[in-house]
Design a protein around this motif. Structure first.
Motif, PDB file in Angstrom:
ATOM      1  N   SER A   1      -8.652  -4.418   9.276  1.00  0.00           N
ATOM      2  CA  SER A   1      -8.066  -3.281   8.573  1.00  0.00           C
ATOM      3  C   SER A   1      -9.139  -2.553   7.771  1.00  0.00           C
ATOM      4  O   SER A   1     -10.050  -3.178   7.228  1.00  0.00           O
TER       5      SER A   1
ATOM      6  N   THR B   1      -8.181  -0.699   5.149  1.00  0.00           N
ATOM      7  CA  THR B   1      -7.518  -0.370   3.888  1.00  0.00           C
ATOM      8  C   THR B   1      -8.359  -0.784   2.684  1.00  0.00           C
ATOM      9  O   THR B   1      -8.144  -0.262   1.588  1.00  0.00           O
TER      10      THR B   1
ATOM     11  N   ALA C   1      -3.525   2.803   5.029  1.00  0.00           N
ATOM     12  CA  ALA C   1      -2.383   1.899   5.176  1.00  0.00           C
ATOM     13  C   ALA C   1      -1.270   2.540   5.988  1.00  0.00           C
ATOM     14  O   ALA C   1      -0.706   1.909   6.896  1.00  0.00           O
TER      15      ALA C   1
ATOM     16  N   GLU D   1      -2.326   2.779   9.696  1.00  0.00           N
ATOM     17  CA  GLU D   1      -2.349   1.482  10.367  1.00  0.00           C
ATOM     18  C   GLU D   1      -0.933   0.986  10.631  1.00  0.00           C
ATOM     19  O   GLU D   1      -0.669   0.408  11.682  1.00  0.00           O
ATOM     20  N   ARG D   2      -0.022   1.219   9.698  1.00  0.00           N
ATOM     21  CA  ARG D   2       1.373   0.836   9.927  1.00  0.00           C
ATOM     22  C   ARG D   2       1.960   1.620  11.098  1.00  0.00           C
ATOM     23  O   ARG D   2       2.684   1.078  11.934  1.00  0.00           O
TER      24      ARG D   2
ATOM     25  N   TYR E   1       0.487   0.303  14.301  1.00  0.00           N
ATOM     26  CA  TYR E   1       1.090  -1.004  14.568  1.00  0.00           C
ATOM     27  C   TYR E   1       2.471  -0.833  15.196  1.00  0.00           C
ATOM     28  O   TYR E   1       2.812  -1.493  16.179  1.00  0.00           O
TER      29      TYR E   1
ATOM     30  N   PHE F   1      -3.651  -5.143  12.651  1.00  0.00           N
ATOM     31  CA  PHE F   1      -4.841  -4.965  11.828  1.00  0.00           C
ATOM     32  C   PHE F   1      -4.960  -6.169  10.901  1.00  0.00           C
ATOM     33  O   PHE F   1      -4.093  -6.412  10.066  1.00  0.00           O
TER      34      PHE F   1
ATOM     35  N   TYR G   1      -4.753  -6.588   6.561  1.00  0.00           N
ATOM     36  CA  TYR G   1      -4.097  -5.360   6.094  1.00  0.00           C
ATOM     37  C   TYR G   1      -3.503  -5.597   4.711  1.00  0.00           C
ATOM     38  O   TYR G   1      -2.939  -6.657   4.433  1.00  0.00           O
ATOM     39  N   THR G   2      -3.631  -4.618   3.849  1.00  0.00           N
ATOM     40  CA  THR G   2      -2.957  -4.656   2.557  1.00  0.00           C
ATOM     41  C   THR G   2      -2.672  -3.226   2.119  1.00  0.00           C
ATOM     42  O   THR G   2      -3.406  -2.310   2.476  1.00  0.00           O
ATOM     43  N   ASP G   3      -1.587  -3.050   1.387  1.00  0.00           N
ATOM     44  CA  ASP G   3      -1.280  -1.732   0.846  1.00  0.00           C
ATOM     45  C   ASP G   3      -1.136  -1.839  -0.664  1.00  0.00           C
ATOM     46  O   ASP G   3      -1.403  -2.882  -1.254  1.00  0.00           O
TER      47      ASP G   3
ATOM     48  N   LEU H   1       1.541  -6.128   7.077  1.00  0.00           N
ATOM     49  CA  LEU H   1       1.754  -5.093   8.077  1.00  0.00           C
ATOM     50  C   LEU H   1       3.202  -5.147   8.557  1.00  0.00           C
ATOM     51  O   LEU H   1       3.692  -6.208   8.937  1.00  0.00           O
TER      52      LEU H   1
END
Length: 179
Positions: free
Chosen positions: A81, A83, A90, A93-94, A97, A104, A107-109, A115
């Motif tokens: 990711s 992010t 974010a 990537e979502r 996905y 990813f 991944y973190t938001d 995710l």
């Protein structure tokens, strides 16, 4: 006046170099993240898979630059990711996905969530932007009047779907209420 053409410089990298390439470009001034998406290349002859593309800008005053960064991953593979470099990635990537089924890693938001789906309703099965995704509307309801759009009718003339008489907005149709 002649039309000018402009090509956006592109950087292609291996999936293992994805995050380090993005980090390097950010260090070179490409700090503005524009978008991330995928392109389904699963029907390619040699290296089938998905192209993941990121569009970046260097917005230094007087020196506006842009670049596209891409890599190809096999179906079922994941990418690191980005992010951690751009929090705005974010959402992209979502979406990637959900629409393509591409994961990813790390991944973190802003909510430190994993995710997850973004746009489609709960229980939706499949990834609608893949070439292999079957359009349900075409499978369950045939095209009106012909086998395919633009195809001819049985009399040799172009087929047309029946039209209904349109009323102005707010006027109910003739079956409503007394007349």
């Amino acid at each position: 006046m002649t039309e000018q053409t402009y090509e956006v410089p592109a950087v292609n990298c291996e999936p293992g170099d994805w995050l380090s390439t993005l980090e390097r470009l950010r260090g070179e001034g490409f700090g503005f993240f524009d978008f991330l998406t995928a392109v389904d290349q699963t029907d390619a002859d040699e290296t089938a898979g998905f192209d993941i593309v990121v569009h970046l800008y260097d917005v230094t005053p007087g020196a506006l630059r842009e670049t596209l960064v891409s890599t190809r991953i096999a179906d079922g593979d994941t990418l690191p990711s980005c992010t951690s470099l751009w929090a705005g990635a974010a959402w992209h990537e979502r979406e990637t996905y959900e629409m393509f089924g591409i994961g990813f890693d790390d991944y973190t938001d802003a909510n430190h969530a994993k995710l997850r789906k973004l746009l489609l309703p709960d229980g939706f099965d499949g990834h609608p932007l893949r070439k292999s995704f079957v359009l349900v509307a075409r499978a369950s309801k045939p095209w009106p009047g012909a086998k395919e759009p633009g195809g001819g009718g049985t009399d040799g003339k172009p087929a047309r779907a029946p039209r209904r008489r349109m009323q102005p907005p707010g006027v109910p149709d003739e079956s409503w209420g007394p007349r």
